[in-house]
Scaffold this motif. Structure first.
Motif, PDB file in Angstrom:
ATOM      1  N   ALA A 150       0.830  -1.203   0.000  1.00  0.00           N
ATOM      2  CA  ALA A 150       0.000   0.000   0.000  1.00  0.00           C
ATOM      3  C   ALA A 150       0.865   1.254   0.000  1.00  0.00           C
ATOM      4  O   ALA A 150       0.564   2.241  -0.688  1.00  0.00           O
ATOM      5  CB  ALA A 150      -0.934  -0.007   1.208  1.00  0.00           C
ATOM      6  N   TYR A 153       2.175   1.782  -3.443  1.00  0.00           N
ATOM      7  CA  TYR A 153       1.125   2.264  -4.334  1.00  0.00           C
ATOM      8  C   TYR A 153       0.851   3.751  -4.103  1.00  0.00           C
ATOM      9  O   TYR A 153       0.687   4.528  -5.056  1.00  0.00           O
ATOM     10  CB  TYR A 153      -0.144   1.439  -4.118  1.00  0.00           C
ATOM     11  N   LEU A 154       0.803   4.169  -2.845  1.00  0.00           N
ATOM     12  CA  LEU A 154       0.611   5.582  -2.536  1.00  0.00           C
ATOM     13  C   LEU A 154       1.770   6.414  -3.077  1.00  0.00           C
ATOM     14  O   LEU A 154       1.563   7.497  -3.631  1.00  0.00           O
ATOM     15  CB  LEU A 154       0.493   5.781  -1.024  1.00  0.00           C
ATOM     16  N   TYR A 170      -6.342   5.569  -4.532  1.00  0.00           N
ATOM     17  CA  TYR A 170      -6.530   4.309  -3.800  1.00  0.00           C
ATOM     18  C   TYR A 170      -8.001   3.897  -3.824  1.00  0.00           C
ATOM     19  O   TYR A 170      -8.337   2.724  -3.957  1.00  0.00           O
ATOM     20  CB  TYR A 170      -6.046   4.479  -2.357  1.00  0.00           C
TER      21      TYR A 170
END
Length: 355
Positions: A150, A153-154, A170
């Motif tokens: 995560a 991805y951010l 997201y």
């Protein structure tokens, strides 16, 4: 239905469509500022991103986070340069840190196809998965893998400099974004500054100290256009394309260079890669119908591996400071090294009264 009623119905429908347009256009335009940048920084100034990756201290509300999750949030935050509490905010909203009993948390998928404590779609997880526990597997149901994934991805979507944009990517809902950020603030007692730059960062404001006055004036004009829109074929003052921006910048000191990239490429004196200095132009094999011998994109050097460039209409920012040492960089030129320009600059200098 008679003719009068048809006309009345048509008029009501037209008014309704106009009303919806008046509502939706500002909303869509406003959202585009978060997504693509541009349209504001030329008049709105820079954003200080110096503390965007800070790791704030946990507050009382963070005690409700399971200890193993809190440790993983902090580790991933430090490893990826993202505030740990932002990851915790997402973990809370998505699955209450893996404690939710809903489908798709510990196994399977929910109605939207998401799975695991950070609720990844399978395709997204495959693209950004991290083997956080180094066991040779990437498991979206294992928080040791899901949490750093995560964070990755951010980071890919702009965090921590563009936090709201990254969280929106997201989960495409501004209500979701606001809820995540609310929890992120609670977990650190409110000590959390949400950074959302439009790509114009204060750290780029200083003009190069090793450049003479003429070059500084050229660069100053180009830098003042940061955050404005890129529009192909535009020639200012509210929008530019890559070549028109540089043509206008040089024009501020009385120097005329060609208006197009294809004209600017053969105009300046070619220089060897690695010898660039502020004011030089850097060219890229980018765009339809271009090649290494006919580059289609150009920027201007302002420092080591830093250029001011009008990139594209969906780039963040449209016009801003970016690195130029990339795979499609084909060469550099120095317009100020042309003999007639050197002579003009010498004559201009000689005509100036002593300071």
């Amino acid at each position: 239905m008679n003719r009068r009623r048809l006309l009345l119905a048509g008029a009501i429908g037209a008014v309704g469509m106009l009303f919806m347009a008046l509502i939706m256009v500002p909303i869509m335009f406003g959202a585009s500022q978060f997504m693509f940048g541009g349209g504001g920084a030329g008049s709105g100034g820079c954003v200080d991103t110096a503390g965007a990756n800070a790791q704030p201290a946990a507050a009382i509300d963070a005690r409700a986070i399971p200890a193993n999750y809190l440790e993983l949030y902090k580790k991933a935050g430090k490893d990826f340069g993202i505030p740990w509490n932002l990851l915790a905010g997402i973990g809370k909203v998505e699955t209450s840190h893996g404690t939710s009993k809903l489908p798709g948390v510990s196994s399977g998928e929910n109605y939207a196809g998401a799975g695991g404590p950070m609720q990844f779609l399978a395709a997204t997880f495959k693209a950004f998965a991290v083997d956080g526990n180094k066991d040779g597997k990437k498991d979206r149901y294992n928080p040791e893998d899901a949490i750093p994934s995560a964070a990755r991805y951010l980071k890919h979507n702009g965090a921590p400099e563009r936090t709201r944009t990254a969280v929106f990517m997201y989960n495409h809902s501004w209500d979701y974004v606001n809820l995540v950020l609310e929890w992120a603030k609670r977990y650190v007692g409110g000590d959390f500054k949400v950074v959302q730059t439009n790509g114009v960062e204060c750290k780029d404001n200083d003009l190069p100290a090793n450049a003479d006055g003429v070059v500084q004036r050229i660069i100053a004009f180009a830098m003042a256009q940061r955050g404005k829109r890129y529009v192909f074929g535009a020639n200012g003052p509210d929008a530019w394309d890559c070549s028109s921006l540089l043509e206008a910048a040089y024009r501020t000191v009385g120097i005329t260079i060609p208006p197009s990239t294809w004209g600017q490429w053969p105009f300046g004196v070619k220089i060897r890669k690695g010898t660039e200095r502020p004011g030089d132009l850097v060219f890229f094999n980018s765009g339809p119908g271009t090649s290494a011998n006919a580059p289609g994109h150009v920027g201007m050097v302002i420092g080591d591996n830093k250029m001011i460039v009008a990139s594209c209409s969906t780039c963040v920012p449209n016009i801003g400071v970016k690195p130029y040492k990339r795979s499609d960089w084909v060469g550099s030129t120095r317009p100020l090294a042309r003999p007639e320009i050197k002579k003009k600059l010498t004559d201009l200098a000689a005509s100036q009264p002593p300071g």
